[in-house]
Design a protein around this motif. Structure first.
Motif, short mmCIF file in Angstrom:
data_model
loop_
_atom_site.label_atom_id
_atom_site.label_comp_id
_atom_site.label_asym_id
_atom_site.label_seq_id
_atom_site.Cartn_x
_atom_site.Cartn_y
_atom_site.Cartn_z
N UNK A 83 43.87 46.10 63.53
CA UNK A 83 42.90 46.96 64.23
C UNK A 83 43.59 48.25 64.64
N UNK A 84 42.96 49.37 64.36
CA UNK A 84 43.53 50.67 64.69
C UNK A 84 42.49 51.53 65.41
N UNK A 85 42.79 51.92 66.64
CA UNK A 85 41.91 52.83 67.38
C UNK A 85 42.17 54.24 66.87
N UNK A 86 41.20 54.80 66.15
CA UNK A 86 41.43 56.11 65.55
C UNK A 86 40.85 57.24 66.40
N UNK A 87 40.12 56.88 67.47
CA UNK A 87 39.56 57.92 68.32
C UNK A 87 38.85 57.34 69.52
N UNK A 88 38.68 58.18 70.54
CA UNK A 88 37.93 57.80 71.73
C UNK A 88 36.97 58.93 72.08
N UNK A 89 35.89 58.57 72.78
CA UNK A 89 34.91 59.57 73.21
C UNK A 89 34.36 59.16 74.57
N UNK A 90 34.08 60.15 75.41
CA UNK A 90 33.61 59.88 76.78
C UNK A 90 32.09 59.84 76.88
N UNK A 91 31.39 60.24 75.82
CA UNK A 91 29.92 60.18 75.85
C UNK A 91 29.39 60.15 74.42
N UNK A 118 33.14 63.74 61.35
CA UNK A 118 34.41 64.22 60.83
C UNK A 118 35.33 63.12 60.31
N UNK A 119 35.19 61.91 60.84
CA UNK A 119 36.13 60.84 60.51
C UNK A 119 35.43 59.62 59.94
N UNK A 120 36.17 58.86 59.12
CA UNK A 120 35.66 57.61 58.58
C UNK A 120 35.92 56.50 59.59
N UNK A 133 21.43 57.84 60.98
CA UNK A 133 22.30 58.45 59.99
C UNK A 133 23.27 57.47 59.34
N UNK A 134 23.67 56.43 60.08
CA UNK A 134 24.64 55.45 59.57
C UNK A 134 24.05 54.05 59.79
N UNK A 135 23.07 53.70 58.99
CA UNK A 135 22.32 52.47 59.26
C UNK A 135 23.15 51.20 59.14
N UNK A 136 24.22 51.24 58.35
CA UNK A 136 25.02 50.03 58.13
C UNK A 136 26.34 50.02 58.90
N UNK A 137 26.58 51.03 59.69
CA UNK A 137 27.83 51.10 60.46
C UNK A 137 27.78 50.09 61.60
#
Length: 327
Positions: A56-64, A74-76, A101-105
């Motif tokens: 498992x790799x945390x590739x990013x975080x977001x506050x909202x 921008x990222x996969x 936009x990403x129905x299967x994510x």
């Protein structure tokens, strides 16, 4: 001809070897995770704990939610771990935008099990979240880390889709007339009861299917959804607003009636029993089956014992083997 066949066999063997190599290579890639939570402390402890988890790799975080959507452009990303209560754009609205936009994510909700948190989590599951994990209530780091490792990590691995399987399908126009509705009245004449077992992803599947089954003179529908007791009452209430027939959380001894939908409460097994000429719904706290209580197998066995071949059993989305033996 033999030479041609030999070439075909070698080609087939090569393709098989290549596909296996690609699959093995994909399996070695870590799960790319985006953490979305307005609490810097939560983001920090999640990032730190998951950093030490193999695969498992945390590739990013977001506050909202807005920042999360920008990141996704921008990222996969393989999985989104999404908080519900956030400023700017909350988790429910963010999930709706993701599904557009990403129905299967895969999206796993990260929420509290308070009354308010349970309602919001249930709404997210109906909207299309794949699963949820309750936020730890403990305050010491060791307990929080243990909770993340024991509950969050297995669910992340379970909902993960290998690279190449998250590609979006082209838009299609669904028929406004459901095949289920077209043939249901004739085929339901010999069906005494419908029993449904459903686990992960269940609320959205039920929201899609149940409205098509609520036709005049429909047999009773009894549902086992793997879900904590904090959620099942809210799910029944939510589904009632979408169906022509009432959806109720079962109470012990409740009569089984046509044109009704019954939902097993979390934490209790549900069986159909015969009392004289009447059929009732009985709850009990027997041992979990397939690590589940309620268990679809328990419900299915009871229905088959009474109604035999006049039982229609449906096993919907989820994990594990619950419902297999009952069918």
């Amino acid at each position: 001809t033999n030479e041609s066949l030999s070439k075909t066999q070698r080609s087939s063997s090569f393709d098989s070897h290549t596909n296996q190599h690609v699959q093995n290579k994909a399996e070695k890639k870590p799960i790319r995770l985006l953490l979305v939570d307005d609490s810097a402390a939560i983001r920090g402890i999640l990032s730190k704990t998951l950093r030490d988890i193999p695969g498992i790799k945390v590739i990013g975080t977001a506050a909202d939610g807005e920042k999360a959507l920008t990141f996704l452009e921008k990222e996969q990303v393989d999985i989104v771990l999404l908080d519900i209560e956030m400023p700017v754009m909350d988790g429910i609205e963010t999930l709706r935008r993701i599904r557009e936009k990403y129905s299967r994510l895969p999206v796993v909700m990260f929420s509290s099990l308070t009354e308010r948190g349970a309602k919001a989590t249930l709404e997210s599951l109906v909207v299309g979240a794949n699963d949820y994990v309750a936020k730890p209530t403990a305050t010491d780091n060791d307990s929080i880390v243990a909770r993340i490792e024991s509950e969050l990590v297995p669910k992340l691995r379970a909902v993960y889709r290998p690279p190449g399987t998250n590609k979006e399908c082209g838009n299609h126009t669904a028929s406004t007339k459901s095949p289920i509705q077209s043939h249901w009245t004739k085929k339901s004449q010999n069906i005494s009861v419908i029993v449904i077992g459903v686990s992960t992803g269940g609320p959205s599947a039920l929201a899609e299917i149940l409205p098509h089954l609520t036709v005049a003179d429909a047999p009773p529908i009894v549902v086992v959804q793997h879900m904590p007791k904090e959620f099942t009452g809210h799910l029944a209430e939510r589904l009632s607003k979408m169906c022509k027939h009432r959806v109720s959380e079962v109470s012990h001894g409740q009569a089984l009636q046509p044109e009704h939908i019954y939902l097993a409460p979390g934490g209790s097994h549900l069986e159909i029993q015969k009392r004289g000429k009447a059929f009732i719904l009985a709850l009990h706290n027997g041992p979990p089956e397939n690590s589940c209580r309620p268990s679809a197998d328990v419900l299915f066995r009871s229905a088959a014992k009474i109604f035999h071949s006049d039982t229609l059993a449906l096993v919907l989305t989820g994990m594990g083997n619950d419902g297999l033996q009952g069918c």
